[in-house]
Motif scaffolding. Sequence first.
Motif, PDB file in Angstrom:
ATOM      1  N   HIS A  47      66.494 118.269  42.946  1.00 14.10           N
ATOM      2  CA  HIS A  47      67.344 117.130  43.306  1.00 14.10           C
ATOM      3  C   HIS A  47      67.185 115.997  42.305  1.00 14.10           C
ATOM      4  N   ASP A  48      66.786 116.367  41.079  1.00 13.74           N
ATOM      5  CA  ASP A  48      66.468 115.349  40.088  1.00 13.74           C
ATOM      6  C   ASP A  48      66.735 115.878  38.684  1.00 13.74           C
ATOM      7  N   LEU A  49      67.387 115.069  37.870  1.00 14.52           N
ATOM      8  CA  LEU A  49      67.619 115.427  36.474  1.00 14.52           C
ATOM      9  C   LEU A  49      66.904 114.471  35.518  1.00 14.52           C
ATOM     10  N   ALA A  50      65.855 113.808  35.989  1.00 10.93           N
ATOM     11  CA  ALA A  50      65.158 112.815  35.160  1.00 10.93           C
ATOM     12  C   ALA A  50      64.589 113.449  33.888  1.00 10.93           C
ATOM     13  N   HIS A  51      63.904 114.575  34.010  1.00 11.20           N
ATOM     14  CA  HIS A  51      63.310 115.200  32.821  1.00 11.20           C
ATOM     15  C   HIS A  51      64.396 115.702  31.874  1.00 11.20           C
ATOM     16  N   PHE A  52      65.439 116.275  32.416  1.00 13.44           N
ATOM     17  CA  PHE A  52      66.582 116.718  31.603  1.00 13.44           C
ATOM     18  C   PHE A  52      67.146 115.528  30.829  1.00 13.44           C
ATOM     19  N   SER A  53      67.306 114.394  31.500  1.00 12.65           N
ATOM     20  CA  SER A  53      67.816 113.186  30.852  1.00 12.65           C
ATOM     21  C   SER A  53      66.876 112.737  29.740  1.00 12.65           C
ATOM     22  N   GLU A  54      65.564 112.788  29.981  1.00 14.06           N
ATOM     23  CA  GLU A  54      64.584 112.423  28.955  1.00 14.06           C
ATOM     24  C   GLU A  54      64.730 113.309  27.715  1.00 14.06           C
ATOM     25  N   LEU A  55      64.905 114.607  27.938  1.00  9.25           N
ATOM     26  CA  LEU A  55      65.081 115.525  26.800  1.00  9.25           C
ATOM     27  C   LEU A  55      66.329 115.176  26.000  1.00  9.25           C
ATOM     28  N   LEU A  56      67.417 114.844  26.690  1.00 13.25           N
ATOM     29  CA  LEU A  56      68.649 114.480  25.995  1.00 13.25           C
ATOM     30  C   LEU A  56      68.457 113.221  25.157  1.00 13.25           C
ATOM     31  N   HIS A  57      67.734 112.244  25.723  1.00 13.59           N
ATOM     32  CA  HIS A  57      67.454 111.011  24.981  1.00 13.59           C
ATOM     33  C   HIS A  57      66.560 111.291  23.768  1.00 13.59           C
ATOM     34  N   GLU A  58      65.495 112.075  23.976  1.00 16.38           N
ATOM     35  CA  GLU A  58      64.575 112.393  22.881  1.00 16.38           C
ATOM     36  C   GLU A  58      65.281 113.117  21.746  1.00 16.38           C
ATOM     37  N   GLN A  59      66.166 114.045  22.093  1.00 24.52           N
ATOM     38  CA  GLN A  59      66.883 114.822  21.080  1.00 24.52           C
ATOM     39  C   GLN A  59      68.088 114.073  20.521  1.00 24.52           C
ATOM     40  N   GLU A  60      68.391 112.916  21.131  1.00 22.97           N
ATOM     41  CA  GLU A  60      69.519 112.094  20.707  1.00 22.97           C
ATOM     42  C   GLU A  60      70.832 112.876  20.712  1.00 22.97           C
ATOM     43  N   ILE A  61      71.082 113.553  21.843  1.00 26.00           N
ATOM     44  CA  ILE A  61      72.302 114.361  21.968  1.00 26.00           C
ATOM     45  C   ILE A  61      73.106 113.945  23.205  1.00 26.00           C
ATOM     46  N   LEU A  62      73.158 112.644  23.471  1.00 28.69           N
ATOM     47  CA  LEU A  62      73.875 112.160  24.657  1.00 28.69           C
ATOM     48  C   LEU A  62      75.363 112.476  24.589  1.00 28.69           C
ATOM     49  N   ASP A  63      75.992 112.209  23.443  1.00 33.18           N
ATOM     50  CA  ASP A  63      77.426 112.495  23.317  1.00 33.18           C
ATOM     51  C   ASP A  63      77.706 113.988  23.420  1.00 33.18           C
ATOM     52  N   THR A  64      76.838 114.796  22.829  1.00 33.14           N
ATOM     53  CA  THR A  64      76.988 116.249  22.906  1.00 33.14           C
ATOM     54  C   THR A  64      76.933 116.703  24.360  1.00 33.14           C
ATOM     55  N   ALA A  65      75.986 116.151  25.109  1.00 34.45           N
ATOM     56  CA  ALA A  65      75.850 116.524  26.517  1.00 34.45           C
ATOM     57  C   ALA A  65      77.099 116.150  27.303  1.00 34.45           C
ATOM     58  N   ARG A  66      77.588 114.948  27.099  1.00 41.52           N
ATOM     59  CA  ARG A  66      78.801 114.521  27.816  1.00 41.52           C
ATOM     60  C   ARG A  66      79.963 115.476  27.542  1.00 41.52           C
ATOM     61  N   ASN A  67      80.060 115.927  26.303  1.00 39.43           N
ATOM     62  CA  ASN A  67      81.151 116.842  25.938  1.00 39.43           C
ATOM     63  C   ASN A  67      80.949 118.238  26.515  1.00 39.43           C
ATOM     64  N   ALA A  68      79.700 118.612  26.797  1.00 35.79           N
ATOM     65  CA  ALA A  68      79.419 119.956  27.311  1.00 35.79           C
ATOM     66  C   ALA A  68      79.608 120.061  28.818  1.00 35.79           C
ATOM     67  N   PHE A  69      79.633 118.930  29.520  1.00 34.21           N
ATOM     68  CA  PHE A  69      79.773 118.954  30.978  1.00 34.21           C
ATOM     69  C   PHE A  69      81.195 119.300  31.374  1.00 34.21           C
ATOM     70  N   GLU A  70      81.306 120.199  32.345  1.00 37.53           N
ATOM     71  CA  GLU A  70      82.597 120.511  32.957  1.00 37.53           C
ATOM     72  C   GLU A  70      82.599 119.772  34.292  1.00 37.53           C
ATOM     73  N   VAL A  71      83.360 118.687  34.365  1.00 40.04           N
ATOM     74  CA  VAL A  71      83.340 117.783  35.509  1.00 40.04           C
ATOM     75  C   VAL A  71      84.485 118.105  36.467  1.00 40.04           C
ATOM     76  N   ASP A  72      84.165 118.049  37.772  1.00 38.91           N
ATOM     77  CA  ASP A  72      85.196 118.163  38.808  1.00 38.91           C
ATOM     78  C   ASP A  72      84.922 117.097  39.862  1.00 38.91           C
ATOM     79  N   GLU A  73      85.646 117.119  40.958  1.00 41.48           N
ATOM     80  CA  GLU A  73      85.520 116.085  41.987  1.00 41.48           C
ATOM     81  C   GLU A  73      84.151 116.064  42.664  1.00 41.48           C
ATOM     82  N   GLU A  74      83.487 117.200  42.732  1.00 43.41           N
ATOM     83  CA  GLU A  74      82.223 117.284  43.468  1.00 43.41           C
ATOM     84  C   GLU A  74      80.981 117.238  42.596  1.00 43.41           C
ATOM     85  N   GLY A  75      81.145 117.333  41.276  1.00 44.36           N
ATOM     86  CA  GLY A  75      79.983 117.326  40.408  1.00 44.36           C
ATOM     87  C   GLY A  75      80.332 117.799  39.018  1.00 44.36           C
ATOM     88  N   PHE A  76      79.388 118.505  38.422  1.00 41.67           N
ATOM     89  CA  PHE A  76      79.615 119.005  37.069  1.00 41.67           C
ATOM     90  C   PHE A  76      78.743 120.229  36.835  1.00 41.67           C
TER      91      PHE A  76
END
Length: 131
Positions: A47-76
């Motif tokens: 129920h937590d994506l804190a560590h995943f978020s930390e990895l994205l920040h460390e790798q400096e791939i925030l924009d890449t992650a946003r582009n990789a998400f398939e978003v819908d009304e209930e989540g991604f």
Amino acid sequence: MIFAVDVRAETPVNETELPDRVERAVRTVFPDADVTWEDGRLVAETHDLAHFSELLHEQEILDTARNAFEVDEEGFSFRLKKAAAFEGVVNFAVGSPGELGVIDVRVDVREPSVDQYIDHVIPSTEGGEPV
């Protein structure tokens, strides 16, 4: 802000793989996940994506992650390369799944909105810097 999310990561365990190594790959990205085995697949729930978020920040791939998400009304949802995850690296599977396959991740967001949660995990950037 209070977040209410359900994260489910699934990946097959191939005949050529050791189950404990597959589990390590998933736990490297989602360390607090509860892991079960279902029909030759590892299923991890958290129920937590804190560590995943930390990895994205460390790798400096925030924009890449946003582009990789398939978003819908209930989540991604998104897909990660299993071999990279084993090494503690977030590498999104876009197109080819990679030689060891992928970890399929689904995030259902109950509170707040899907967009607010994505902004929390992966802030927008300007000039490559989080805003």
